[in-house]
Design an enzyme around this catalytic site. Sequence first.
Site, PDB file in Angstrom:
ATOM      1  N   GLY A  13       0.807  -1.220   0.000  1.00 50.77           N
ATOM      2  CA  GLY A  13       0.000   0.000   0.000  1.00 50.77           C
ATOM      3  C   GLY A  13       0.841   1.270   0.000  1.00 50.77           C
ATOM      4  O   GLY A  13       1.839   1.376  -0.725  1.00 50.77           O
ATOM      5  N   ILE A  14       0.451   2.208   0.843  1.00 50.07           N
ATOM      6  CA  ILE A  14       1.179   3.477   0.908  1.00 50.07           C
ATOM      7  C   ILE A  14       2.618   3.229   1.343  1.00 50.07           C
ATOM      8  O   ILE A  14       3.554   3.841   0.816  1.00 50.07           O
ATOM      9  CB  ILE A  14       0.451   4.445   1.875  1.00 50.07           C
ATOM     10  CG1 ILE A  14      -0.851   4.932   1.230  1.00 50.07           C
ATOM     11  CG2 ILE A  14       1.346   5.620   2.257  1.00 50.07           C
ATOM     12  CD1 ILE A  14      -1.751   5.753   2.145  1.00 50.07           C
ATOM     13  N   THR A  86      -7.393  -1.463   9.927  1.00 46.90           N
ATOM     14  CA  THR A  86      -8.782  -1.077  10.204  1.00 46.90           C
ATOM     15  C   THR A  86      -9.544  -2.301  10.720  1.00 46.90           C
ATOM     16  O   THR A  86      -9.243  -3.438  10.347  1.00 46.90           O
ATOM     17  CB  THR A  86      -9.516  -0.596   8.927  1.00 46.90           C
ATOM     18  OG1 THR A  86      -9.407  -1.609   7.921  1.00 46.90           O
ATOM     19  CG2 THR A  86      -8.956   0.708   8.408  1.00 46.90           C
ATOM     20  N   GLN A 144     -15.835   3.916  12.157  1.00 43.04           N
ATOM     21  CA  GLN A 144     -14.398   3.924  12.468  1.00 43.04           C
ATOM     22  C   GLN A 144     -14.086   4.666  13.778  1.00 43.04           C
ATOM     23  O   GLN A 144     -13.119   5.434  13.839  1.00 43.04           O
ATOM     24  CB  GLN A 144     -13.616   4.597  11.332  1.00 43.04           C
ATOM     25  CG  GLN A 144     -13.516   3.747  10.075  1.00 43.04           C
ATOM     26  CD  GLN A 144     -12.367   4.191   9.193  1.00 43.04           C
ATOM     27  OE1 GLN A 144     -12.264   5.365   8.864  1.00 43.04           O
ATOM     28  NE2 GLN A 144     -11.496   3.273   8.827  1.00 43.04           N
ATOM     29  N   TYR A 147     -10.545   3.580  14.658  1.00 39.59           N
ATOM     30  CA  TYR A 147      -9.529   4.073  13.714  1.00 39.59           C
ATOM     31  C   TYR A 147      -9.405   5.606  13.802  1.00 39.59           C
ATOM     32  O   TYR A 147      -8.296   6.147  13.855  1.00 39.59           O
ATOM     33  CB  TYR A 147      -9.930   3.643  12.305  1.00 39.59           C
ATOM     34  CG  TYR A 147      -8.943   3.962  11.209  1.00 39.59           C
ATOM     35  CD1 TYR A 147      -7.897   3.091  10.910  1.00 39.59           C
ATOM     36  CD2 TYR A 147      -9.054   5.127  10.443  1.00 39.59           C
ATOM     37  CE1 TYR A 147      -7.001   3.369   9.885  1.00 39.59           C
ATOM     38  CE2 TYR A 147      -8.162   5.408   9.419  1.00 39.59           C
ATOM     39  CZ  TYR A 147      -7.145   4.525   9.145  1.00 39.59           C
ATOM     40  OH  TYR A 147      -6.256   4.805   8.120  1.00 39.59           O
ATOM     41  N   LYS A 151      -6.060   7.660  14.835  1.00 37.62           N
ATOM     42  CA  LYS A 151      -5.405   8.566  13.890  1.00 37.62           C
ATOM     43  C   LYS A 151      -5.404  10.009  14.408  1.00 37.62           C
ATOM     44  O   LYS A 151      -4.481  10.772  14.116  1.00 37.62           O
ATOM     45  CB  LYS A 151      -6.074   8.461  12.513  1.00 37.62           C
ATOM     46  CG  LYS A 151      -5.850   7.102  11.843  1.00 37.62           C
ATOM     47  CD  LYS A 151      -4.362   6.874  11.541  1.00 37.62           C
ATOM     48  CE  LYS A 151      -4.086   5.585  10.819  1.00 37.62           C
ATOM     49  NZ  LYS A 151      -2.672   5.421  10.431  1.00 37.62           N
ATOM     50  N   TYR A 179      -8.617   9.003   0.900  1.00 41.82           N
ATOM     51  CA  TYR A 179      -8.859   7.639   0.408  1.00 41.82           C
ATOM     52  C   TYR A 179      -7.969   7.363  -0.809  1.00 41.82           C
ATOM     53  O   TYR A 179      -8.029   8.085  -1.803  1.00 41.82           O
ATOM     54  CB  TYR A 179     -10.337   7.474   0.048  1.00 41.82           C
ATOM     55  CG  TYR A 179     -11.213   7.331   1.280  1.00 41.82           C
ATOM     56  CD1 TYR A 179     -11.654   6.074   1.685  1.00 41.82           C
ATOM     57  CD2 TYR A 179     -11.575   8.435   2.040  1.00 41.82           C
ATOM     58  CE1 TYR A 179     -12.442   5.932   2.820  1.00 41.82           C
ATOM     59  CE2 TYR A 179     -12.362   8.301   3.175  1.00 41.82           C
ATOM     60  CZ  TYR A 179     -12.787   7.047   3.562  1.00 41.82           C
ATOM     61  OH  TYR A 179     -13.562   6.917   4.688  1.00 41.82           O
TER      62      TYR A 179
HETATM   63  N1  CAA Z   1     -23.362   7.924   7.613  1.00 45.16           N
HETATM   64  C1  CAA Z   1     -24.580   7.559   8.142  1.00 45.16           C
HETATM   65  N2  CAA Z   1     -25.039   6.306   8.127  1.00 45.16           N
HETATM   66  C2  CAA Z   1     -24.274   5.375   7.550  1.00 45.16           C
HETATM   67  C3  CAA Z   1     -23.010   5.673   6.998  1.00 45.16           C
HETATM   68  C4  CAA Z   1     -22.580   7.017   7.033  1.00 45.16           C
HETATM   69  N3  CAA Z   1     -21.391   7.380   6.535  1.00 45.16           N
HETATM   70  N4  CAA Z   1     -22.463   4.540   6.535  1.00 45.16           N
HETATM   71  C5  CAA Z   1     -23.364   3.554   6.791  1.00 45.16           C
HETATM   72  N5  CAA Z   1     -24.445   4.063   7.382  1.00 45.16           N
HETATM   73  C6  CAA Z   1     -25.670   3.367   7.789  1.00 45.16           C
HETATM   74  C7  CAA Z   1     -26.333   2.661   6.643  1.00 45.16           C
HETATM   75  O1  CAA Z   1     -27.117   3.553   5.911  1.00 45.16           O
HETATM   76  C8  CAA Z   1     -27.181   1.615   7.345  1.00 45.16           C
HETATM   77  O2  CAA Z   1     -28.325   2.246   7.855  1.00 45.16           O
HETATM   78  P1  CAA Z   1     -29.712   1.447   8.018  1.00 45.16           P
HETATM   79  O3  CAA Z   1     -29.437   0.352   9.031  1.00 45.16           O
HETATM   80  O4  CAA Z   1     -30.651   2.482   8.533  1.00 45.16           O
HETATM   81  O5  CAA Z   1     -30.049   0.922   6.668  1.00 45.16           O
HETATM   82  C9  CAA Z   1     -26.277   1.267   8.501  1.00 45.16           C
HETATM   83  O6  CAA Z   1     -25.340   2.324   8.687  1.00 45.16           O
HETATM   84  C10 CAA Z   1     -25.478   0.008   8.222  1.00 45.16           C
HETATM   85  O7  CAA Z   1     -25.375  -0.545   9.427  1.00 45.16           O
HETATM   86  P2  CAA Z   1     -24.944  -2.029   9.619  1.00 45.16           P
HETATM   87  O8  CAA Z   1     -25.182  -2.353  11.047  1.00 45.16           O
HETATM   88  O9  CAA Z   1     -25.531  -2.938   8.592  1.00 45.16           O
HETATM   89  O10 CAA Z   1     -23.400  -1.860   9.342  1.00 45.16           O
HETATM   90  P3  CAA Z   1     -22.305  -2.948   9.064  1.00 45.16           P
HETATM   91  O11 CAA Z   1     -22.068  -3.774  10.244  1.00 45.16           O
HETATM   92  O12 CAA Z   1     -22.592  -3.608   7.762  1.00 45.16           O
HETATM   93  O13 CAA Z   1     -21.050  -1.963   8.904  1.00 45.16           O
HETATM   94  C11 CAA Z   1     -19.669  -0.298   7.849  1.00 45.16           C
HETATM   95  C12 CAA Z   1     -21.061  -0.938   7.973  1.00 45.16           C
HETATM   96  C13 CAA Z   1     -18.557  -1.271   8.192  1.00 45.16           C
HETATM   97  C14 CAA Z   1     -19.525   0.893   8.760  1.00 45.16           C
HETATM   98  C15 CAA Z   1     -19.608   0.092   6.369  1.00 45.16           C
HETATM   99  O14 CAA Z   1     -20.599   1.058   6.116  1.00 45.16           O
HETATM  100  C16 CAA Z   1     -18.273   0.678   5.948  1.00 45.16           C
HETATM  101  O15 CAA Z   1     -17.341  -0.065   5.674  1.00 45.16           O
HETATM  102  N6  CAA Z   1     -18.193   1.999   5.872  1.00 45.16           N
HETATM  103  C17 CAA Z   1     -16.998   2.681   5.427  1.00 45.16           C
HETATM  104  C18 CAA Z   1     -16.070   2.954   6.546  1.00 45.16           C
HETATM  105  C19 CAA Z   1     -14.859   3.628   5.984  1.00 45.16           C
HETATM  106  O16 CAA Z   1     -14.917   4.676   5.362  1.00 45.16           O
HETATM  107  N7  CAA Z   1     -13.690   3.038   6.213  1.00 45.16           N
HETATM  108  C20 CAA Z   1     -12.485   3.552   5.660  1.00 45.16           C
HETATM  109  C21 CAA Z   1     -11.530   2.420   5.392  1.00 45.16           C
HETATM  110  S1  CAA Z   1     -10.109   2.973   4.498  1.00 45.16           S
HETATM  111  C22 CAA Z   1      -9.219   3.819   5.601  1.00 45.16           C
HETATM  112  O17 CAA Z   1      -9.497   3.870   6.757  1.00 45.16           O
HETATM  113  C23 CAA Z   1      -8.018   4.525   5.056  1.00 45.16           C
HETATM  114  C24 CAA Z   1      -8.049   5.949   5.379  1.00 45.16           C
HETATM  115  O18 CAA Z   1      -7.321   6.381   6.258  1.00 45.16           O
HETATM  116  C25 CAA Z   1      -8.892   6.859   4.587  1.00 45.16           C
END
Ligand code: CAA
Length: 240
Positions: A13-14, A86, A144, A147, A151, A179
């Site tokens: 990665g990075i 993560t 997160q 995380y 950070k 990202y």
């Molecule tokens: N804002 C508001 N609501 C959100 C949301 C957000 N950003 N993201 C998800 N939700 C909501 C969904 O709409 C859904 O709502 P409903 O239940 O009302 O339909 C709910 O959250 C999903 O809940 P679940 O219990 O089903 O969630 P899950 O157990 O499947 O987990 C998650 C979901 C893991 C958080 C997934 O949404 C995800 O991976 N999100 C991205 C997280 C992210 O950005 N990670 C970055 C990784 S890369 C990195 O970290 C590198 C870096 O430095 C940039």
Amino acid sequence: MARVALVTGGTRGIGHAVSVALRDAGYTVAANYGGNDEAANAFKQETGIPVYKFSVADYEACADGVKRIENELGPVDVLVNNAGITKDKPFHKMTKEQWDEVINTNLTGLFNVTHQVWPGMRERGFGRIVNISSINGQKGQFGQVNYSASKAGDLGFTKALAQEGAKKGITVNAVCPGYCATDMVMKVPEEVRQQIIDQIPVGRLGQPEEIARCVTFLAADEAGFITGSTLTANGGQYLD
Ligand code: CAA
């Protein structure tokens, strides 16, 4: 003599891009990795950069690992604290284990590795520490809590340690990538990832090489007046 640079999580990665960029800038690079032997061996074959396996979450392993690097390559003048993981989950589903693993690697890992090189940097009156934080330490991210907390902690670590290093010729800075096209981001479910990309004004993920460019800038001998700073590279997604 070329300066020695240690990049934690430096084989993927990075970190991979940072290791290569520092090598190309003339540093003798040591790339640490935590567990993925296959990726580390491929990296070593491809780049010729030596790899050192130890967990940044384990203080004693870091002490042994850094000793090994310094015996083989010489004192570490540049440390890039890049290793990070993560364990994304909404807070109500997050386990204590997921919290601990992320904090121990992403935040305590900075203590564990930096503590090994700090006395030598102080004695020699020179050092460059670059901590890879994240956009999500600046703005917070749904899913997160662990995380983002780790950070954001990295930024506090950077600002406090910068003050302690200043009189000894040691700079301590942070880079906050947005990202990027790495395995870590590819793990995010595709539809969620697309929603994220839609929020990035440049309209795409970053490339690891674009983050490596920030690191080589801060690691340079000529960067001695830059300390305690945060360099943001996120395609305009969050302006802090
Ligand atoms: N804002 C508001 N609501 C959100 C949301 C957000 N950003 N993201 C998800 N939700 C909501 C969904 O709409 C859904 O709502 P409903 O239940 O009302 O339909 C709910 O959250 C999903 O809940 P679940 O219990 O089903 O969630 P899950 O157990 O499947 O987990 C998650 C979901 C893991 C958080 C997934 O949404 C995800 O991976 N999100 C991205 C997280 C992210 O950005 N990670 C970055 C990784 S890369 C990195 O970290 C590198 C870096 O430095 C940039």
